[in-house]
Design a protein around this motif. Structure first.
Motif, short mmCIF file in Angstrom:
data_model
loop_
_atom_site.label_atom_id
_atom_site.label_comp_id
_atom_site.label_asym_id
_atom_site.label_seq_id
_atom_site.Cartn_x
_atom_site.Cartn_y
_atom_site.Cartn_z
N VAL A 377 38.40 87.82 60.38
CA VAL A 377 39.56 87.29 59.65
C VAL A 377 39.22 87.03 58.19
N ASN A 378 38.03 86.54 57.92
CA ASN A 378 37.64 86.30 56.52
C ASN A 378 37.58 87.60 55.72
N THR A 379 37.14 88.68 56.36
CA THR A 379 37.13 89.97 55.67
C THR A 379 38.55 90.42 55.35
N ILE A 380 39.46 90.26 56.30
CA ILE A 380 40.87 90.61 56.06
C ILE A 380 41.43 89.78 54.91
N LYS A 381 41.14 88.49 54.91
CA LYS A 381 41.63 87.59 53.85
C LYS A 381 41.04 87.99 52.50
N ALA A 382 39.77 88.36 52.48
CA ALA A 382 39.12 88.75 51.23
C ALA A 382 39.77 90.00 50.65
N VAL A 383 40.02 90.99 51.51
CA VAL A 383 40.64 92.24 51.05
C VAL A 383 42.07 91.99 50.60
N TYR A 384 42.77 91.11 51.32
CA TYR A 384 44.14 90.77 50.92
C TYR A 384 44.15 90.12 49.53
N GLU A 385 43.26 89.17 49.32
CA GLU A 385 43.23 88.44 48.05
C GLU A 385 42.84 89.35 46.88
N HIS A 386 42.00 90.33 47.14
CA HIS A 386 41.47 91.15 46.04
C HIS A 386 41.73 92.64 46.26
N ALA A 387 42.90 92.91 46.84
CA ALA A 387 43.28 94.30 47.12
C ALA A 387 43.35 95.14 45.84
N GLU A 531 48.46 83.70 56.02
CA GLU A 531 48.51 84.00 54.59
C GLU A 531 48.30 85.48 54.28
N SER A 532 47.53 86.18 55.13
CA SER A 532 47.14 87.55 54.80
C SER A 532 47.77 88.61 55.69
N LYS A 533 48.70 88.22 56.56
CA LYS A 533 49.24 89.17 57.53
C LYS A 533 50.02 90.32 56.87
N ASN A 534 50.49 90.12 55.64
CA ASN A 534 51.25 91.18 54.98
C ASN A 534 50.44 92.44 54.72
N ILE A 535 49.13 92.31 54.70
CA ILE A 535 48.31 93.50 54.41
C ILE A 535 48.01 94.30 55.68
N LEU A 536 48.31 93.72 56.85
CA LEU A 536 48.05 94.42 58.11
C LEU A 536 49.19 95.40 58.39
N PHE A 537 48.82 96.65 58.66
CA PHE A 537 49.83 97.68 58.89
C PHE A 537 49.29 98.70 59.88
N ARG A 553 56.58 93.42 50.94
CA ARG A 553 55.47 92.53 51.28
C ARG A 553 54.68 92.06 50.06
N GLY A 554 55.00 92.61 48.90
CA GLY A 554 54.30 92.22 47.69
C GLY A 554 53.00 92.96 47.46
N LEU A 555 52.81 94.10 48.14
CA LEU A 555 51.59 94.90 47.97
C LEU A 555 51.81 95.89 46.83
#
Length: 729
Positions: A377-387, A531-537, A553-555
């Protein structure tokens, strides 16, 4: 007849496969023979010196002058015994490739006799000048001082080139004032940060973990084209891709090349490549045909990220040398052929502990499961924050042709994790507040007592996902085949390190308030999932629907390199890299400037090459063929064959229209390039080269040239055609 083209075809027909003989039947007999690794150090260094070097490699301790002299002496003896005459500091400047300046193991004594010499000072540091390498304003050209400094974590190796052997010492490259002028120095800092952050988080689960090592397995895709054919294509020679060329009747639509039988000549190339790689300790274990004709892939076993990246850079160098021996031209460009799959460099990334655990491997044990979910989950959050930073880190002129081209991930950064893990995260997100009493099964109440066993062998794929979880690792699929992995790995590892630090602060804050550790961890993970679910597809990243959905989704969808690189000037990126001491603000801005300049120069070179081929090769050929048709039409008219004459006149007019369009577009492109070159601001110039030159003229000019290829007699066409480049070996 086009003499150069048909001479090249004649050379190809006479090709003989180069015989390849391995030094031994067993790879283990010569694997790493050209590498001064820990085993060789242990045999040649005193136990005291060896332990200090080992600690420097594994724990980052500094090396004093005495140890450096001892290592240098052992290195020199080993290298000279192997036939080396020179040594070099092998570094990775901000050009995307490697660099080296060779110095001889030679000194002259007072009596005039020659002696072999190599001191610890020469091992540790060199001043190679290197003033012409890009610095992005960090130093002026007249300020020539740049220093290379030994990286003991990556072993020295011997490089054979012709009849010579050179000792190569992996190094960082910095300016006189200490700023990084290379790709390795920031990467090493990022890896250190993620090690520290991940180790601290691991302490929640296993006190015996004292080190976490990011690992990388890098798949390398490439094309092999006969060198004779490539040599008479100015575009392939200069830009690495075909700027013109009609798609053949058969391309990759039958999928018959993919994983097919490897052609014998290519097989011999791959065999020699593997032999040379094994000598250098590069653990290639996979080779196969890729989707497009004449496209192939090799892949190694996972290694520590820094070593893996060094090995990939070295591998590309070895591949080019071996390809020349087999009379191939190797193409690392991300899109060398239009309308065919391009080439990527899939970065398979994971985290390994000193206790032998892969932190991204799901488990059937509840405690290990919570650890897995923490890092997952932390990896997903990191990629979401700094996509946006990760998107910028894989941006290049070549990769722009590939990303989103229905063959590779789109420019929108998303994460694929598969249906089962999606369900696990959904359950974790919605399980509500948990109250744990004495004797309760904490993990059961948290809903994470187990993960379905199938996840232990979860090999599901979504080939449209830029960042996909593939069972026990994340695969960053968007990296271009010509890239230096250090850029994207620096971004990813820094983002993950920063995120893990924030995670630990949040968890510790809850623990300090009396919340049970496991509950605190799940509470924070639940927040991150939300917080980071928008990046999951999980769907088709190539679809128009996803573009619309991603926007909702704001991406960001930064399709071109100049716009993607804006991430390097974002306050968020600058804060991430500076607060983690990976780069200072000047180094970040310098890289932004260098990447923009690189983009400008590559599009400029392509534009100049394009107009040269169009005006000096294609147009004259078309005019010559047109004159032949005119004579033919006159002859038919004299014979009274009016109807036949009309058809030829139509062809003449069509050819004439294409010739006129080529000349007009080439002139306009040249004038537009001159205008754009006067733009002072680098970002504005890069955008102009993208939008006012590449997007406005390249496809138009190519369309007219490719139409002429279908109209002109095959015997007269000057450039080797796609069917010849791709199918003749």
């Amino acid at each position: 007849m086009s003499t150069l083209r048909f001479n090249a075809l004649a050379q190809l027909q006479n090709r003989q496969s180069r015989k390849v003989e391995a030094p031994s039947e067993l790879v283990s007999d010569y694997y790493g023979s050209h590498v001064f690794d820990l085993n060789k150090m242990k045999k040649t260094l005193s136990s005291v010196v060896f332990k200090k070097v080992e600690r420097a490699i594994k724990e980052g301790e500094s090396i004093d002058e005495y140890v450096a002299d001892a290592v240098a002496t052992a290195l020199k003896t080993w290298a000279i015994d192997k036939g080396a005459t020179h040594y070099t500091h092998w570094f990775q400047p901000l050009t995307g490739s490697t660099a080296e300046k060779h110095d001889a193991f030679l000194d002259v004594s007072p009596d005039g006799s020659a002696i072999e010499k190599f001191k610890g000072s020469a091992l540790i540091r060199q001043e190679p000048d290197a003033s012409s390498f890009p610095s992005g304003g960090i130093r002026q050209t007249f300020e020539a001082r740049g220093y290379t400094a030994w990286d003991p974590t990556s072993p020295a190796f011997l490089m054979e080139n012709g009849n010579g052997i050179t000792l190569c010492i992996p190094t960082v490259f910095v300016s006189y004032t200490g700023e990084a002028l290379d790709n390795k120095a920031p990467l090493l800092k990022a890896l250190e940060k993620v090690d520290i952050a991940a180790t601290e988080v691991c302490q929640y689960f296993d006190k015996s973990v004292t080190k976490v090592t990011p690992t990388l397995g890098c798949e390398q895709e490439f094309f092999l084209i006969d060198s004779a054919l490539a040599d008479v294509r100015p575009d392939l020679t200069i830009t690495g891709r075909t700027l013109f060329g009609r798609k053949p009747a058969k391309g990759q639509q039958l999928d018959d090349h993919y994983f097919g039988s490897i052609p014998s000549r290519v097989q011999h190339f791959l065999q020699e490549l593997e032999i040379e790689s094994y000598k250098l300790g590069i653990p290639i274990t996979t080779r196969h045909n890729e989707v497009a004709p004449s496209q192939f892939e090799v892949a190694p076993i996972f290694e520590e990220v820094n070593v893996a990246n060094d090995h990939n850079q070295l591998l590309m160098d070895v591949m080019e040398k071996v390809a020349r021996r087999h009379e191939f031209k190797i193409l690392f460009h991300e899109k060398p052929f239009a309308e065919l799959n391009g080439s990527g460099k899939h970065n398979n990334w994971a985290l390994a502990t000193n206790t032998g655990k892969n932190l991204l491997a799901p488990s059937s044990k509840a405690k290990e499961n919570l650890q897995f979910l923490t890092f997952f989950v932390n990896t997903i959050k990191a990629v979401y924050e700094h996509a946006d930073l990760i998107r910028a880190s894989i941006a290049s002129a070549g990769n722009d042709h590939r990303l989103g081209a229905n063959e590779a991930p789109p420019a929108i950064l998303s994460i694929f994790i598969g249906t089962q893990l999606t369900n696990v995260l959904n359950e974790l997100e919605h399980n509500g507040d948990v109250k744990v009493g004495k004797g309760d099964n904490i993990y059961m109440k948290l809903g994470i007592d187990k993960i379905p066993p199938i996840l232990l062998d979860n090999t599901d794929r979504n080939r449209t996902s830029p960042f996909a979880f593939t069972g026990n690792k994340f695969e960053l699929r968007a990296v271009g085949s010509n890239a230096n992995n250090a850029t994207s790995m620096t971004a990813l590892n820094t983002a993950v390190a920063d995120q893990l630090n924030k995670f630990k602060i949040s968890v510790d804050a809850q623990i300090d308030k009396g919340v049970k550790k496991e509950v605190a961890i799940v509470n924070i993970l639940r927040e991150y999932i939300q917080e980071s679910k928008n990046i999951l597809f999980e769907g088709n990243g190539y679809s128009d629907e996803w573009v619309d959905e991603a926007a909702k989704r704001g991406l960001n969808n930064r399709k071109s390199t100049p716009h993607a690189l804006d991430a390097y000037t974002d306050k968020k990126t600058i804060n991430l890299l500076t607060s983690n001491s990976v780069m200072n603000e000047q180094e970040i801005k310098a890289r932004h400037e260098i990447m923009l300049e690189d983009y400008i120069m590559k599009i400029q070179i392509e534009a100049r090459t394009m107009t040269d081929i169009a005006v000096n090769h294609i147009a004259p050929t078309a005019i010559k063929y047109q004159n032949t048709l005119i004579k033919n039409a006159k002859g038919l008219k004299e014979l009274g064959l009016e109807e036949e004459t009309k058809e030829i006149v139509i062809s003449i007019k069509n050819i004439s229209n294409h010739i006129s369009s080529i000349k007009r577009l080439s002139y306009e492109l040249t004038q537009e390039r001159k205008r754009v070159n006067k733009i002072k601001n680098t970002r504005d110039k890069a955008i102009a080269y993208c939008e006012d030159i590449k997007e406005k003229y390249f496809d138009q000019l190519r369309w007219h040239a490719d139409k002429l290829e279908t109209m002109i007699d095959d015997q007269d066409w000057p450039l080797p055609k796609y069917r010849e480049l791709l199918f003749l070996r």
